[in-house]
Motif scaffolding. Structure first.
Motif, PDB file in Angstrom:
ATOM      1  N   ALA A 170       0.915   4.030   1.608  1.00  0.00           N
ATOM      2  CA  ALA A 170       0.249   4.708   2.728  1.00  0.00           C
ATOM      3  C   ALA A 170       0.159   6.174   2.340  1.00  0.00           C
ATOM      4  O   ALA A 170       1.029   6.683   1.625  1.00  0.00           O
ATOM      5  CB  ALA A 170       1.093   4.583   3.978  1.00  0.00           C
ATOM      6  N   PRO A 171      -0.902   6.845   2.761  1.00  0.00           N
ATOM      7  CA  PRO A 171      -0.974   8.255   2.429  1.00  0.00           C
ATOM      8  C   PRO A 171       0.370   8.905   2.793  1.00  0.00           C
ATOM      9  O   PRO A 171       1.031   8.480   3.713  1.00  0.00           O
ATOM     10  CB  PRO A 171      -2.083   8.772   3.345  1.00  0.00           C
ATOM     11  N   ASP A 172       0.775   9.858   2.014  1.00  0.00           N
ATOM     12  CA  ASP A 172       2.016  10.612   2.293  1.00  0.00           C
ATOM     13  C   ASP A 172       3.273   9.810   1.996  1.00  0.00           C
ATOM     14  O   ASP A 172       4.307  10.046   2.609  1.00  0.00           O
ATOM     15  CB  ASP A 172       2.074  11.109   3.755  1.00  0.00           C
TER      16      ASP A 172
ATOM     17  N   MET B 235      -4.286  -5.029   6.414  1.00  0.00           N
ATOM     18  CA  MET B 235      -3.580  -3.815   6.010  1.00  0.00           C
ATOM     19  C   MET B 235      -2.597  -3.414   7.113  1.00  0.00           C
ATOM     20  O   MET B 235      -2.997  -3.149   8.242  1.00  0.00           O
ATOM     21  CB  MET B 235      -4.573  -2.671   5.760  1.00  0.00           C
TER      22      MET B 235
ATOM     23  N   ILE C 264       0.831  -1.198   0.000  1.00  0.00           N
ATOM     24  CA  ILE C 264       0.000   0.000   0.000  1.00  0.00           C
ATOM     25  C   ILE C 264       0.865   1.247   0.000  1.00  0.00           C
ATOM     26  O   ILE C 264       1.892   1.310   0.674  1.00  0.00           O
ATOM     27  CB  ILE C 264      -0.933   0.030   1.246  1.00  0.00           C
TER      28      ILE C 264
ATOM     29  N   TYR D 226     -13.507   0.633  10.959  1.00  0.00           N
ATOM     30  CA  TYR D 226     -12.926   0.726  12.310  1.00  0.00           C
ATOM     31  C   TYR D 226     -14.043   0.685  13.355  1.00  0.00           C
ATOM     32  O   TYR D 226     -13.815   0.305  14.505  1.00  0.00           O
ATOM     33  CB  TYR D 226     -12.214   2.069  12.498  1.00  0.00           C
TER      34      TYR D 226
ATOM     35  N   LYS E 162     -16.238   0.530   0.797  1.00  0.00           N
ATOM     36  CA  LYS E 162     -15.827   0.704   2.200  1.00  0.00           C
ATOM     37  C   LYS E 162     -16.738   1.690   2.899  1.00  0.00           C
ATOM     38  O   LYS E 162     -17.446   2.470   2.232  1.00  0.00           O
ATOM     39  CB  LYS E 162     -14.366   1.173   2.259  1.00  0.00           C
ATOM     40  N   HIS E 163     -16.779   1.655   4.283  1.00  0.00           N
ATOM     41  CA  HIS E 163     -16.136   0.709   5.203  1.00  0.00           C
ATOM     42  C   HIS E 163     -17.253  -0.113   5.844  1.00  0.00           C
ATOM     43  O   HIS E 163     -18.181   0.466   6.411  1.00  0.00           O
ATOM     44  CB  HIS E 163     -15.379   1.462   6.281  1.00  0.00           C
TER      45      HIS E 163
ATOM     46  N   ARG F 292     -15.571  12.394   8.431  1.00  0.00           N
ATOM     47  CA  ARG F 292     -15.484  11.801   7.093  1.00  0.00           C
ATOM     48  C   ARG F 292     -16.784  11.951   6.324  1.00  0.00           C
ATOM     49  O   ARG F 292     -16.978  11.312   5.285  1.00  0.00           O
ATOM     50  CB  ARG F 292     -15.129  10.319   7.204  1.00  0.00           C
TER      51      ARG F 292
ATOM     52  N   TRP G  98      -7.164  14.166   1.510  1.00  0.00           N
ATOM     53  CA  TRP G  98      -6.914  13.096   0.530  1.00  0.00           C
ATOM     54  C   TRP G  98      -6.533  13.729  -0.800  1.00  0.00           C
ATOM     55  O   TRP G  98      -7.024  13.321  -1.864  1.00  0.00           O
ATOM     56  CB  TRP G  98      -8.136  12.178   0.369  1.00  0.00           C
TER      57      TRP G  98
ATOM     58  N   TRP H  53      -2.450  13.071   3.002  1.00  0.00           N
ATOM     59  CA  TRP H  53      -3.624  12.510   3.686  1.00  0.00           C
ATOM     60  C   TRP H  53      -4.552  13.605   4.170  1.00  0.00           C
ATOM     61  O   TRP H  53      -5.734  13.639   3.805  1.00  0.00           O
ATOM     62  CB  TRP H  53      -3.126  11.640   4.840  1.00  0.00           C
TER      63      TRP H  53
ATOM     64  N   MET I  71     -13.694  -3.267   2.294  1.00  0.00           N
ATOM     65  CA  MET I  71     -12.862  -2.920   3.450  1.00  0.00           C
ATOM     66  C   MET I  71     -13.721  -2.807   4.706  1.00  0.00           C
ATOM     67  O   MET I  71     -14.796  -2.215   4.689  1.00  0.00           O
ATOM     68  CB  MET I  71     -12.132  -1.592   3.218  1.00  0.00           C
TER      69      MET I  71
HETATM   70  O1  LIG Z   1      -5.117   4.742   3.225  1.00  0.00           O
HETATM   71  C1  LIG Z   1      -5.618   3.465   3.465  1.00  0.00           C
HETATM   72  C2  LIG Z   1      -6.829   3.530   4.383  1.00  0.00           C
HETATM   73  C3  LIG Z   1      -8.044   4.200   3.713  1.00  0.00           C
HETATM   74  O2  LIG Z   1      -8.386   3.500   2.523  1.00  0.00           O
HETATM   75  C4  LIG Z   1      -9.219   4.170   4.707  1.00  0.00           C
HETATM   76  O3  LIG Z   1     -10.414   4.691   4.130  1.00  0.00           O
HETATM   77  C5  LIG Z   1      -8.911   5.001   5.945  1.00  0.00           C
HETATM   78  O4  LIG Z   1      -9.760   4.641   7.008  1.00  0.00           O
HETATM   79  C6  LIG Z   1      -7.466   4.903   6.330  1.00  0.00           C
HETATM   80  N1  LIG Z   1      -6.907   5.460   7.384  1.00  0.00           N
HETATM   81  C7  LIG Z   1      -5.593   5.214   7.324  1.00  0.00           C
HETATM   82  C8  LIG Z   1      -4.656   5.658   8.387  1.00  0.00           C
HETATM   83  N2  LIG Z   1      -4.098   6.883   8.020  1.00  0.00           N
HETATM   84  C9  LIG Z   1      -2.785   7.086   7.710  1.00  0.00           C
HETATM   85  C10 LIG Z   1      -2.441   8.352   7.291  1.00  0.00           C
HETATM   86  C11 LIG Z   1      -1.159   8.665   6.949  1.00  0.00           C
HETATM   87  C12 LIG Z   1      -0.153   7.723   7.019  1.00  0.00           C
HETATM   88  C13 LIG Z   1      -0.504   6.423   7.447  1.00  0.00           C
HETATM   89  C14 LIG Z   1      -1.807   6.098   7.794  1.00  0.00           C
HETATM   90  C15 LIG Z   1      -5.307   4.494   6.188  1.00  0.00           C
HETATM   91  N3  LIG Z   1      -6.512   4.298   5.595  1.00  0.00           N
END
Ligand SMILES: OC[C@@H]1[C@@H](O)[C@H](O)[C@@H](O)c2nc(CNc3ccccc3)cn21
Length: 606
Positions: free
Chosen positions: A58-60, A320, A56, A257, A210-211, A162, A433, A437, A254
């Motif tokens: 990951a964001p960022d 994940m 993945i 939480y 999702k979710h 969200r 996003w 992120w 997905m």
């Molecule tokens: O980015 C993957 C998933 C996303 O698809 C989900 O909708 C969301 O709930 C979700 N939250 C995170 C955690 N956030 C995060 C932000 C920056 C760096 C690492 C993790 C990851 N993700």
């Protein structure tokens, strides 16, 4: 090695059987891991040692940490990891994933579409399908075949951070918008067996509904919290989007939480296995959210071994970002040895994962190329995004005297004022996003057209435009402005950072709006992920537009403000009067909104 599992001429089931027969237990378990790409960057050999299922972004974490990385750099990065995976014993290709939730939002220069809250206001599933197709192309252009979209949450309380990721408070609109899956994955052939994943081509991606389930129904919209609702309520409000996604061939789902009536969704076998897999016959794979397994316990990760046992037995197929691959494989191996996880649970998970990879054609085409890089941010894609913006805006007020509408605004006039924090800020108009992120309050975060740019390009050249983010009161005295466009709203926010109990228009935007609108005929353009408190200020506004989070193509805002096109958007969310009315949704017994669900004034194009 009997490598016939790589032969696309063989049937899906035969290929899976040939492959699974040869996989060791450790290789099966590693297929169930989706690791953070940074773990593989640090030690790529793990991709050869273990047959890791997925990576993945990951964001960022763009290529080399460069938020302006080019599509070619993305392709090279993904291919780099893939080559390591192909060097493993059985050479099972890894599945690379990213969040493309409003366009390929991690890619610099990608076309950024309105977030889902705006798309719900378009009432146009065909438009959303086209958005899916463009998103798939721009994502595939960077070598990525799997996206964590669409979010089909039914947001029932705008205090949720969200809520903008939800198409509507009304599940019927959310169901319609699952047509985006046809765009992302391709149209499932009519003779396709129900519930089986479908991806139709190299410019299509595997999607992720999702979710699961009830993410948008938590108490007071508290993120990752508890959704208190009976079985009938869950089934009628939060579940229908999943039926529709499965019928449309969604490849993955997905898990949320959140909890349902106090039970963590990530440990809920009744809903994941008995209902989703056995009753709805979902045949794709179920993936956890980021550290969703760890968060089964509080504090997160405090008993990882037990959490993992419960999550896998609940029916989660892919995890994940386990803390690290070695521990993940070790813990599950011991649970299998101790007969705590049955081997057929592992086989079920691996079969589902392989089914999606084979459906994607990943075995015969594991490596990406640059063939689609010129398809990024094309004029056609920008025009689609601009059309989406036009159709997503909702006109809530037009003229203190309804017989004297202010909009469409005259293009030719002596002098106008454009004010507000969000008038000339691409980061704010795209929302979170986007590139990062949490998004950024940055003017040149990515490429696109701000609302100010759009206004300048639309008005007559003889019209003088004065732009001031926050004009001082002095400059507003004895002004000569025909009218003012005041663009204000929310900061960017993702997930818990967006939880908000008061929903007021943030400063300095509120003061800017009051200073300007009490002296100049003004149209307020609100950039927000949800309805905000506006009732006290309505009287001073000549007009009010809900623009939501429009994305990179700001021209769509000018198009309807100046009458190139008429306003057509309709609220997909109830606009409350005060937050102590919340939660308040269409159909409720006590329903006293400022603007009701479905409300939206229209204008005629000039
Ligand atoms: O980015 C993957 C998933 C996303 O698809 C989900 O909708 C969301 O709930 C979700 N939250 C995170 C955690 N956030 C995060 C932000 C920056 C760096 C690492 C993790 C990851 N993700």
């Amino acid at each position: 090695i009997d490598a016939r599992y790589k032969d696309p001429k063989l049937s899906m089931n035969l290929r899976m059987k040939i492959l699974m027969k040869q996989m060791s237990q450790q290789e099966k378990i590693a297929q169930m891991a989706q690791i953070n790409r940074l773990e593989a960057e640090a030690d790529p050999k793990i991709l050869r040692k273990y047959s890791i299922g997925s990576l993945i972004t990951a964001p960022d974490s763009p290529p080399g940490g460069d938020h302006r990385a080019t599509a070619e750099q993305w392709v090279d990065m993904v291919n780099g990891y893939q080559r390591w995976s192909l060097s493993s014993r059985l050479g099972i290709p890894m599945l690379y994933a990213t969040d493309s939730v409003h366009g390929h939002n991690n890619l610099y220069r990608a076309t950024i579409f309105p977030h889902n809250v705006g798309l719900g206001a378009t009432r146009d599933p065909e438009l959303v399908k086209r958005i899916g197709a463009v998103t798939a192309i721009e994502t595939r252009a960077t070598g990525i075949p799997y996206v964590f979209a669409p979010c089909i949450a039914v947001c029932r309380d705008p205090r949720w951070g969200r809520c903008y990721e939800s198409y509507s408070e009304d599940h019927k609109i959310v169901e319609q918008m699952t047509d985006i899956i046809y765009g992302l994955q391709g149209e499932i052939p009519p003779d396709s067996p129900k519930g089986v994943p479908y991806v139709g081509g190299k410019d299509k991606v595997a999607a992720c509904a999702k979710h699961f389930v009830g993410d948008g129904g938590t108490t007071k919209g508290i993120n990752e919290n508890n959704t208190v609702i009976d079985w009938h309520g869950l089934l009628s409000i939060h579940m229908p989007g999943y039926y529709h996604s499965i019928i449309k061939g969604v490849s993955t789902i997905m898990v949320s939480y959140s909890s349902w009536n106090g039970q963590k969704m990530h440990a809920n076998k009744t809903l994941i296995t008995h209902f989703l897999k056995n009753t709805l016959k979902f045949k794709g794979f179920v993936i956890s959210d980021w550290q969703g397994v760890d968060r089964i316990t509080y504090p997160s990760g405090s008993n990882y071994s037990t959490s993992l046992l419960r999550a896998i037995n609940a029916g989660i197929d892919m995890v994940m970002v386990p803390p690290n691959i070695t521990e993940f494989v070790g813990v599950i191996t011991s649970h299998v040895k101790n007969k705590l996880i049955p081997i057929n649970r592992i086989n079920d998970a691996v079969r589902r994962i392989l089914r999606v990879k084979i459906t994607l054609g990943l075995f015969e085409n594991p490596l990406a190329d640059y063939s689609l890089v010129d398809e990024i941010r094309t004029q056609a894609h920008r025009h689609l995004a601009r059309e989406s913006v036009r159709k997503s805006l909702v006109l809530l007020k037009n003229g203190k005297d309804a017989n004297k509408p202010l909009i469409p605004l005259p293009k030719k006039t002596s002098k106008i004022l454009v004010a507000g924090t969000h008038a000339n800020n691409l980061g704010l108009q795209c929302g979170a996003w986007t590139i990062t992120w949490q998004g950024q309050n940055a003017h040149n975060l990515t490429t696109g057209t701000t609302i100010l740019n759009a206004i300048s390009a639309t008005v007559d050249p003889s019209t003088e435009i004065v732009y001031s983010e926050n004009p001082d009161v002095e400059s507003l005295k004895n002004h000569k402005y025909s009218y003012a466009v005041v663009v204000v709203g929310e900061p960017t926010y993702a997930e818990t950072a967006g939880d908000n109990l008061n929903l007021t228009i943030p400063e300095p935007g509120l003061s800017t709006m009051m200073n300007v609108c009490s002296r100049v005929k003004c149209v307020v353009v609100l950039i927000s992920g949800r309805p905000l408190v506006v009732e006290p200020y309505l009287p001073m506004m000549e007009a009010l537009v809900a623009a939501w989070l429009p994305g990179s193509e700001g021209e769509g805002v000018a198009d309807v403000l100046f009458g190139e096109y008429g306003f057509t958007g309709k609220l997909a969310r109830t606009w409350f009067r005060t937050v102590d009315q919340l939660p308040m949704n269409v159909g409720d017994k006590h329903y006293d909104p400022l603007f009701p669900f479905g409300f939206g004034l229209t204008t005629k194009p000039i």
